[in-house]
Design an enzyme around this catalytic site. Structure first.
Site, PDB file in Angstrom:
ATOM      1  N   HIS A  22       0.850  -1.195   0.000  1.00  0.00           N
ATOM      2  CA  HIS A  22       0.000   0.000   0.000  1.00  0.00           C
ATOM      3  C   HIS A  22       0.884   1.242   0.000  1.00  0.00           C
ATOM      4  O   HIS A  22       2.026   1.214   0.479  1.00  0.00           O
ATOM      5  CB  HIS A  22      -0.885   0.022   1.240  1.00  0.00           C
TER       6      HIS A  22
ATOM      7  N   CYS B 228      -6.178   1.631   6.176  1.00  0.00           N
ATOM      8  CA  CYS B 228      -6.763   0.357   6.612  1.00  0.00           C
ATOM      9  C   CYS B 228      -6.086  -0.071   7.923  1.00  0.00           C
ATOM     10  O   CYS B 228      -5.174   0.594   8.418  1.00  0.00           O
ATOM     11  CB  CYS B 228      -6.548  -0.700   5.528  1.00  0.00           C
TER      12      CYS B 228
ATOM     13  N   GLU C  87       0.883   3.834   1.830  1.00  0.00           N
ATOM     14  CA  GLU C  87       1.343   4.230   3.159  1.00  0.00           C
ATOM     15  C   GLU C  87       2.525   3.391   3.620  1.00  0.00           C
ATOM     16  O   GLU C  87       3.484   3.900   4.209  1.00  0.00           O
ATOM     17  CB  GLU C  87       0.227   4.086   4.203  1.00  0.00           C
TER      18      GLU C  87
END
Length: 153
Positions: free
Chosen positions: A56, A86, A58
Site C-alpha cells: 500500500h 486500513c 502508506e
C-alpha cells in the site's frame, strides 16, 4: 500541525502519487511523509504490479521515510494519504510512532482511522497518533470513484 494551506499542499502531492498509481492500473492511493515542513518520502499503491498485498502507498512511504531519517521511529513526521488507512497501514503507523496522520477520503468499508474503528487513538496502545480526516476530501474521493467506474465498465 501544519496550517490548513500546508495540509492542502501536501495532500496535493499525495494526489500526484495517486494519479501515478492509476497510470499503472493500481487503485489510486498516494501518500507522502513530511518532516520539518518538507516531504521526505512519496509513494503510490504498488500492490497489483508487485503481487504483494502489503504494498500500500502508506507502507511504502513509511519504509522510504525510515530510510531517509535513518531510524524506524517517525514521531516527528506527518503522513498524508489520499484514503483513510486500513488496519494494516494504521498499525504500521502506530509501530513507526508516526506523529500525525492526515487523510483525504473516508473509507467506510476498510478505514481504521475513524470510520470502522480508530486504531491510532486507541488508548490500549502505548502510542497514539493525532489523526485528521477530510483534507481535500472531494478531490481524493473523485479519483477513486472515477477509477472504479472505469473498472466496472
Amino acid at each position: 500541525m501544519e496550517s490548513g494551506m500546508s495540509a492542502e499542499k501536501f495532500m496535493k502531492e499525495a494526489l500526484k502519487q495517486a494519479k501515478k498509481a492509476v497510470e499503472h492500473d493500481e487503485v489510486p492511493v498516494g501518500a507522502v511523509v513530511v518532516r520539518g515542513g518538507r516531504i521526505i518520502a512519496r509513494a503510490g499503491n504498488y500492490k497489483e504490479r508487485s503481487g504483494d498485498a502489503t504494498r500500500h502507498a502508506e507502507m511504502l512511504a513509511l519504509t522510504k521515510a525510515q530510510k531517509a531519517v535513518g531510524d524506524w521511529r517517525l514521531n516527528d513526521c506527518e503522513l498524508y494519504v489520499t484514503l483513510e488507512p486500513c488496519a494494516m497501514c494504521a498499525g504500521a503507523m502506530l509501530n513507526a510512532r508516526i506523529g500525525k496522520i492526515i487523510f483525504g477520503a473516508y473509507d467506510t468499508r476498510f478505514g481504521c482511522c475513524g470510520s470502522l474503528m480508530n486504531l491510532p487513538q486507541d488508548s490500549r496502545f502505548n502510542h497514539r497518533c493525532e489523526t485528521v480526516g477530510g483534507v481535500l476530501e472531494k478531490e481524493c474521493s473523485e479519483i477513486l470513484t472515477e477509477f472504479f467506474k472505469g473498472k466496472r465498465g
